[in-house]
Design a protein around this motif. Structure first.
Motif, PDB file in Angstrom:
ATOM      1  N   VAL A 180      38.368  36.933  53.177  1.00 54.24           N
ATOM      2  CA  VAL A 180      39.415  37.406  52.277  1.00 54.24           C
ATOM      3  C   VAL A 180      40.543  38.054  53.080  1.00 54.24           C
ATOM      4  O   VAL A 180      41.715  37.950  52.727  1.00 54.24           O
ATOM      5  N   SER A 181      40.220  38.673  54.193  1.00 54.20           N
ATOM      6  CA  SER A 181      41.230  39.359  55.017  1.00 54.20           C
ATOM      7  C   SER A 181      42.267  38.395  55.589  1.00 54.20           C
ATOM      8  O   SER A 181      43.342  38.818  55.985  1.00 54.20           O
ATOM      9  N   GLU A 214      48.579  38.808  51.102  1.00 57.31           N
ATOM     10  CA  GLU A 214      48.299  40.051  50.366  1.00 57.31           C
ATOM     11  C   GLU A 214      48.188  39.848  48.857  1.00 57.31           C
ATOM     12  O   GLU A 214      47.308  40.410  48.220  1.00 57.31           O
ATOM     13  N   ASP A 215      49.077  39.040  48.253  1.00 56.75           N
ATOM     14  CA  ASP A 215      49.027  38.853  46.803  1.00 56.75           C
ATOM     15  C   ASP A 215      47.732  38.166  46.379  1.00 56.75           C
ATOM     16  O   ASP A 215      47.124  38.529  45.366  1.00 56.75           O
ATOM     17  N   LEU A 216      47.251  37.217  47.167  1.00 64.36           N
ATOM     18  CA  LEU A 216      45.978  36.562  46.850  1.00 64.36           C
ATOM     19  C   LEU A 216      44.798  37.513  47.053  1.00 64.36           C
ATOM     20  O   LEU A 216      43.838  37.488  46.282  1.00 64.36           O
ATOM     21  N   ARG A 217      44.882  38.367  48.074  1.00 65.61           N
ATOM     22  CA  ARG A 217      43.807  39.364  48.283  1.00 65.61           C
ATOM     23  C   ARG A 217      43.691  40.292  47.084  1.00 65.61           C
ATOM     24  O   ARG A 217      42.588  40.617  46.639  1.00 65.61           O
ATOM     25  N   ARG A 218      44.860  40.723  46.569  1.00 64.35           N
ATOM     26  CA  ARG A 218      44.862  41.617  45.409  1.00 64.35           C
ATOM     27  C   ARG A 218      44.249  40.923  44.184  1.00 64.35           C
ATOM     28  O   ARG A 218      43.432  41.501  43.483  1.00 64.35           O
ATOM     29  N   GLN A 219      44.646  39.674  43.978  1.00 69.78           N
ATOM     30  CA  GLN A 219      44.130  38.930  42.825  1.00 69.78           C
ATOM     31  C   GLN A 219      42.616  38.742  42.917  1.00 69.78           C
ATOM     32  O   GLN A 219      41.897  38.975  41.943  1.00 69.78           O
ATOM     33  N   ILE A 220      42.161  38.318  44.070  1.00 66.50           N
ATOM     34  CA  ILE A 220      40.742  38.021  44.224  1.00 66.50           C
ATOM     35  C   ILE A 220      39.896  39.295  44.165  1.00 66.50           C
ATOM     36  O   ILE A 220      38.760  39.268  43.711  1.00 66.50           O
ATOM     37  N   ALA A 221      40.459  40.413  44.608  1.00 66.37           N
ATOM     38  CA  ALA A 221      39.732  41.689  44.524  1.00 66.37           C
ATOM     39  C   ALA A 221      39.491  42.073  43.066  1.00 66.37           C
ATOM     40  O   ALA A 221      38.468  42.686  42.740  1.00 66.37           O
ATOM     41  N   ASP A 236      43.871  27.175  46.274  1.00 69.98           N
ATOM     42  CA  ASP A 236      44.734  28.266  46.717  1.00 69.98           C
ATOM     43  C   ASP A 236      44.015  29.225  47.654  1.00 69.98           C
ATOM     44  O   ASP A 236      44.602  29.760  48.595  1.00 69.98           O
ATOM     45  N   TYR A 237      42.736  29.445  47.399  1.00 70.33           N
ATOM     46  CA  TYR A 237      42.003  30.466  48.138  1.00 70.33           C
ATOM     47  C   TYR A 237      41.256  29.925  49.355  1.00 70.33           C
ATOM     48  O   TYR A 237      40.881  30.696  50.235  1.00 70.33           O
TER      49      TYR A 237
END
Length: 102
Positions: A70-71, A75-82, A99-100
């Motif tokens: 995930v790192s 950043e926007d995808l990290r926020r969504q997946i969190a 996307d991920y």
């Protein structure tokens, strides 16, 4: 005698039509629409031990874990997946996973 019944039948028929129209108007335009609970997602894309993972329904352990940290995501995808990304069917899950994981 027949002449007496004819206006009465017309009055009953017209009254029935007026009542039907009024009921339609009330049901269609006056009463609020019933609220529907949204269906829970079939899948959720989330994080498992720092990796992108897929959870089915309300399961707490993933059904799939991808070799994608995930790192390494933007950043926007990290926020969504969190927060957990819902998918309501397999096709949507497949598109989201692109996307991920790519």
């Amino acid at each position: 005698m027949q002449q007496v019944w004819r206006p009465l039948l017309w009055a009953v028929l017209v009254s029935a039509v007026v009542v039907a129209v009024l009921l339609f108007v009330v049901v269609r335009f006056v009463l609020p629409e019933p609220t529907r609970e949204p269906a829970p997602p079939r899948y959720t894309i989330g994080v498992w031990e720092g990796q992108v993972a897929v959870f089915e329904g309300t399961q707490m352990t993933p059904t799939q874990v991808f070799d994608v940290a995930v790192s390494t995501l933007p950043e926007d995808l990290r926020r969504q997946i969190a927060q957990g990304v819902p998918a309501y069917n397999e096709a949507q899950l497949s598109v989201l996973l692109e996307d991920y994981t790519s």
